[in-house]
Design a protein around this motif. Structure first.
Motif, short mmCIF file in Angstrom:
data_model
loop_
_atom_site.label_atom_id
_atom_site.label_comp_id
_atom_site.label_asym_id
_atom_site.label_seq_id
_atom_site.Cartn_x
_atom_site.Cartn_y
_atom_site.Cartn_z
N ARG A 1 0.84 -1.13 -0.13
CA ARG A 1 0.01 -0.11 -0.04
C ARG A 1 0.73 1.38 -0.06
NH1 ARG A 1 -2.73 2.18 5.30
NH2 ARG A 1 -0.67 2.52 5.41
N ASN A 2 1.91 1.34 0.89
CA ASN A 2 2.95 2.34 1.07
C ASN A 2 3.56 2.75 -0.21
OD1 ASN A 2 1.74 2.58 3.52
ND2 ASN A 2 3.38 1.85 4.64
N VAL A 3 4.05 1.70 -0.92
CA VAL A 3 5.15 1.94 -1.83
C VAL A 3 4.36 1.94 -3.13
CG1 VAL A 3 6.78 0.83 -3.04
CG2 VAL A 3 7.04 0.85 -0.71
N ASP A 4 3.44 1.11 -3.57
CA ASP A 4 2.85 0.82 -4.87
C ASP A 4 1.73 1.80 -4.91
OD1 ASP A 4 4.64 -0.95 -5.61
OD2 ASP A 4 3.25 -2.72 -4.95
N PHE A 5 1.12 2.29 -3.86
CA PHE A 5 -0.15 3.03 -4.14
C PHE A 5 0.00 4.26 -3.21
CE2 PHE A 5 -1.51 -1.16 -4.87
CZ PHE A 5 -2.00 -1.22 -6.02
N VAL B 1 -11.15 5.34 -2.77
CA VAL B 1 -11.19 5.95 -3.98
C VAL B 1 -9.58 5.72 -4.62
CG1 VAL B 1 -11.80 7.87 -5.35
CG2 VAL B 1 -13.00 7.38 -3.15
N PHE B 2 -9.52 4.95 -5.93
CA PHE B 2 -8.40 4.78 -6.41
C PHE B 2 -8.25 5.62 -7.84
CE2 PHE B 2 -5.45 1.96 -8.86
CZ PHE B 2 -4.19 2.60 -8.48
N GLY C 1 -4.38 10.39 -5.45
CA GLY C 1 -4.91 8.95 -6.42
C GLY C 1 -5.22 7.81 -5.25
N TYR C 2 -4.88 7.68 -4.12
CA TYR C 2 -5.41 6.81 -3.33
C TYR C 2 -5.68 7.43 -1.88
CZ TYR C 2 -5.39 2.24 -1.02
OH TYR C 2 -5.94 1.08 -0.32
N ILE C 3 -7.08 7.32 -1.83
CA ILE C 3 -7.64 7.78 -0.32
C ILE C 3 -8.81 7.27 0.14
CG2 ILE C 3 -7.19 10.43 -0.80
CD1 ILE C 3 -9.39 10.87 -1.96
N GLY C 4 -9.20 7.46 1.33
CA GLY C 4 -10.10 7.02 2.14
C GLY C 4 -11.29 8.02 2.27
N PRO D 1 -5.52 5.34 4.19
CA PRO D 1 -6.61 4.53 4.61
C PRO D 1 -6.20 3.09 5.02
CG PRO D 1 -6.77 4.93 2.29
CD PRO D 1 -5.61 5.60 2.68
N GLY D 2 -7.13 2.53 5.90
CA GLY D 2 -6.60 1.29 6.85
C GLY D 2 -6.68 0.12 5.61
N LEU D 3 -6.33 -1.08 6.20
CA LEU D 3 -6.50 -2.26 5.20
C LEU D 3 -7.68 -3.14 5.70
CD1 LEU D 3 -2.64 -2.89 5.43
CD2 LEU D 3 -3.90 -1.90 3.48
N THR D 4 -8.08 -2.99 7.12
CA THR D 4 -9.11 -3.73 7.32
C THR D 4 -10.25 -4.03 6.56
OG1 THR D 4 -8.41 -3.10 9.42
CG2 THR D 4 -10.11 -4.72 9.63
#
Lengths: 505, 319
Positions: free
Chosen positions: B21-25, B166-167, B250-253, B273-276
């Motif tokens: 999540r941290n690196v790729d997104f 939202v991606f 680009g990558y938000i909750g 945003p979390g992964l759960t």
């Protein structure tokens, strides 16, 4: 994958460069890969400081002569602007620095290599020493005689006499006679030498240096040598132990003073030392200092700086451990690199005392911080307050520890205060925001990472490699860069996401 | 259930891990300089007003301690409002005032408080008591959400909100978060709130989890969770999709609440945003994110098109 190619190549290149330099250094200087196949050599640096008064300066420092347990090799002096010579003044070897005119603070260095001998060498004694005449005052004479009588009764040889005297002098409730004499003597070593001479045992005061790795600004210790059956024996005036402990270097024997400075004042001498691992081959050609590897190596620095580098060069190991534990294992730590600093502090305090004192300081700090939070102070003043409180806590713990007889209490001061204050601040915010459980998770995580880093840094091979082959840190750098691009799962996520097993079946 | 899950299992599931999540997104699609837009609620708020995105109306901001004295008169015109620290996190420092009783204000918990208590709370907020790291903060006073009666009996105290990931402007996964007694009224999953995975086509309940375990009934009220269905689902997704144009991240909750009269309202945004949400959905994010990455951006300039695309593409497969 093409996008990552330059990065991957760069990482590989960095690692290869590090390895190649290390191999070249190995071939060129013969520095060994493992700490096992080498001999340890003590590099000792004596630093003479004084304030010159603008006149011609002559500084003369006594240096070791024939040593029973050490070979002296590669003596150097670093003292820009000074002429220097090693002179022999009736069996007393001295180094003399001279300069026409000098003003202001001066620092002169004498550096020598001491190699422990495999077996002690017997030193020829050309003439049988005789006990010196001792002059006492009227009162002292009778007291000394009484003290000697008591010691004589329970001893048979010069050696046991010395031991008994030390015992009498060290009695906790205090032998009154001994206490009286001690109060008037320069030091216990001085008194012991006088008493022994008075009893007809040839004895002399000596100055010895305790060799401990990576110590700076060490003083000399006063000890006593007694003559028994054709040889001089070293006696520790504090413990009464006879014989030379393994890491004790006899620096100066009675005779002239240790340090003479003409044309300067406030002179003092202090010692730094470092243990180096040098193979016998390098030892032989240690005078060959023109090699490029020697010149760009840490070994070319003054010893005081070298000791610091020995610690600094361990930092990358700690940093790598932190990255590994956080990225691959998924341990949570409070503060990114706080564990490394804790680990470095553990190196000084050793593990268990360090752990105990660190945990207690942080716990006490947390309690105090909970009162602070009621005052709703601004962040800066809150941290500043915490720093002062931490210093108080550490002083209190040190004093209590010392009173209880644990000298380890003192070593807490090695912990970086400001780091501790920040740790307490972060932990306390964490406590308020996420609860005590999270504090335990992150605090415990930090300590686990710190302990792993500490254990790694303590491995002799690791400190040997980082110190003798600093370029290997490039390999660590490459590893850190590679881990920075790791996008796989953390070990902890294999547990965190265990609930999905129902969904994939 | 085994205590550990294997990497091949996670791969098969399509689970997005934290490193990825941290690196790729986040690292690749979220520009660092844009982070303050979502970390500071006041900035988010002003931005939403510019872009016409529905959000509880901003009534007042308090930035200086001396403004607090005159705040009483301004609050008189409002019957209900919420006070929020602009840089707060995890719902700390949020006071919800539901009504008036003479001079007194009534908090959502039912407690009656005077204007003095409000002044003190504002003063604490400005001093940074609730902001991350204790930095000085600003207090926001905004309209009250009157939450949709469809959620009656589903949430203990707190307002249920809907988290949509939202991606690149495509809503990819959604979850309803219900506060419970165990989570102390907070919609925070690791504190014990219930996460309800929502199907992308119509906002129906897919699965509900609490403390990483599947639950069928709300533990406090006993209402069945699988009957949940969100009204206005398309509007809600549209709202979240438009946050991409608004922030450029680009990558938000996006955290959205449903208001009884005004429909979906954006509460706040989250750049990490979390992964759960994947556990609540019983689905991994990776296949969906890869699908979005494979799309041609130029074809999906319009948020409505993106929403229609995901409602079709990510509809639950009939099994």
């Amino acid at each position: 994958m093409n996008r990552k190619l330059p990065f991957t190549l760069a990482v590989i290149a960095i690692a290869v460069v590090g390895l190649v330099i290390a191999v070249l250094r190995h071939l060129e200087t013969g520095a060994p890969w493992t700490p096992g196949v080498e001999r340890s050599v003590w590099l000792v640096e004596a630093r003479v400081d004084f304030v010159a008064s603008g006149e011609p300066v002559t500084a003369s420092l006594s240096i070791p002569e024939n040593l029973q347990h050490f070979d002296i090799g590669d003596e150097r002096s670093a003292s820009p602007g000074y002429g220097f010579a090693i002179v022999n003044d009736d069996g007393d070897r001295r180094i003399e620095w001279t300069r026409r005119d000098a003003e202001g603070t001066q620092s002169l260095y004498y550096i020598a290599q001491f190699t422990p001998r495999e077996r002690p060498e017997t030193i020829e004694i050309d003439r049988e020493p005789v006990a010196e005449q001792v002059y006492w005052s009227e009162l002292q004479r009778s007291v000394a005689a009484e003290l000697l009588d008591r010691a004589r009764q329970t001893s048979s040889t010069p050696r046991s006499l010395a031991r008994e005297l030390v015992k009498l002098m060290a009695l906790v409730d205090g032998d009154q006679n001994a206490a009286l004499l001690l109060a008037q003597a320069e030091s216990s070593a001085d008194l012991l030498a006088r008493l022994l001479n008075d009893a007809g045992v040839p004895a002399r005061r000596v100055f010895a240096l305790q060799l401990e790795d990576a110590r700076r600004r060490q003083p000399l210790q006063r000890m006593v040598e007694i003559y028994e059956e054709g040889e001089w024996l070293l006696v520790d005036a504090a413990t009464g132990e006879v014989g030379v402990p393994r890491n004790t270097l006899l620096w100066h024997r009675q005779g002239r003073s240790l340090l003479d400075v003409v044309g300067g004042r406030q002179s003092r001498v202090s010692f730094s030392m470092i243990r180096q691992s040098v193979p016998a081959t390098t030892l032989a050609r240690s005078s060959r200092t023109d090699s490029i590897f020697y010149r760009v190596g840490v070994q070319s620095l003054p010893i005081e700086e070298q000791s610091m580098f020995k610690m600094l060069l361990l930092l990358p190991i700690g940093a790598t451990v932190v990255v590994f534990m956080r990225v691959l294992v998924g341990v949570q730590t409070a503060g990114t690199f706080m564990p490394v600093l804790i680990a470095l502090a553990f190196l000084q305090t050793s593990l268990v005392p360090g752990l105990l004192s660190f945990v207690s300081v942080v716990l006490i700090g947390l309690v105090m911080r909970s009162y602070l939070s009621r005052l709703s102070l601004l962040l800066v003043s809150r941290i500043a307050t915490l720093i002062i409180l931490v210093i108080f806590i550490i002083s209190a713990l040190s004093i209590i520890g010392y009173q209880l007889g644990y000298s380890t209490g003192m070593t807490i001061t090695f912990f970086p205060m400001i780091i501790i204050a920040w740790t307490i601040e972060r932990m306390s915010i964490l406590w308020e925001e996420e609860g005590a459980k999270e504090v335990l998770v992150q605090g415990g995580g930090s300590l686990i990472v710190a302990i792993i880093a500490y254990l790694l840094m303590r491995v002799p091979l690791v400190s040997h490699l980082t110190y003798n082959f600093p370029e290997l840190n490039l390999v660590l750098l490459a590893a850190i860069l590679a881990m920075g691009q790791y996008t796989g799962f953390k070990l902890s996520e294999l547990r965190r996401f265990r609930a999905i097993q129902e969904d994939i079946d | 259930m085994k205590r550990w899950v294997s990497v091949p299992q996670l791969r098969r599931f399509g689970m997005l891990g934290m490193n990825s999540r941290n690196v790729d997104f986040i690292g690749r699609y979220n520009e660092r300089r844009l982070f303050p837009l979502v970390d500071d609620k006041l900035k988010t708020k002003l931005l939403t007003q510019d872009h016409g995105i529905a959000t509880p109306a901003l009534r007042m901001t308090v930035t200086q301690q001396h403004e607090i004295r005159s705040v009483g008169a301004k609050l008189d015109s409002l019957s209900g409002f919420a006070i929020k620290p602009s840089k707060g996190s995890g719902g700390k420092g949020i006071w919800v005032i539901t009504g008036r009783d003479g001079d007194a204000y009534i908090k959502s918990s039912g407690a009656r408080i005077g204007i003095d208590a409000i002044r003190r709370h504002l003063s604490d907020t400005l001093a940074g008591l609730y902001s991350l790291g204790g930095t000085p903060d600003v207090a926001i006073i905004e309209d009250l959400i009157e939450f949709d009666p469809v959620f009656a009996g589903y949430s203990h105290e707190g307002v249920p909100d809907i988290r949509v990931i939202v991606f690149k402007g495509f809503p990819v996964m959604a979850m309803l978060r219900l506060a419970t007694h165990a989570s102390d009224g907070k919609a925070n999953l690791h504190q014990g709130a219930i996460g309800v995975g929502l199907a992308m086509d119509a906002g129906r309940c897919l699965k509900a989890v609490q403390f990483n375990r599947e639950v069928l009934l709300h533990p406090d009220t006993g209402k069945p969770l699988n009957s949940i269905r969100i009204d206005n689902w398309r509007d809600l997704l549209l709202l979240s999709a438009r946050c991409y144009e608004m922030t450029g991240l680009g990558y938000i909750g996006t955290d959205i609440v449903l208001d009884r009269t005004r429909g979906p309202q954006l509460l706040e945004l989250n750049a990490r945003p979390g992964l759960t949400i994947q556990i609540a959905n019983g689905l991994g994010l990776v296949p969906r994110l890869r699908h979005i990455e494979s799309l041609d951006d130029r074809r999906f300039r319009d948020p409505a098109e993106r929403v229609d695309h995901v409602m079709r593409e990510f509809a639950p497969r009939k099994s």
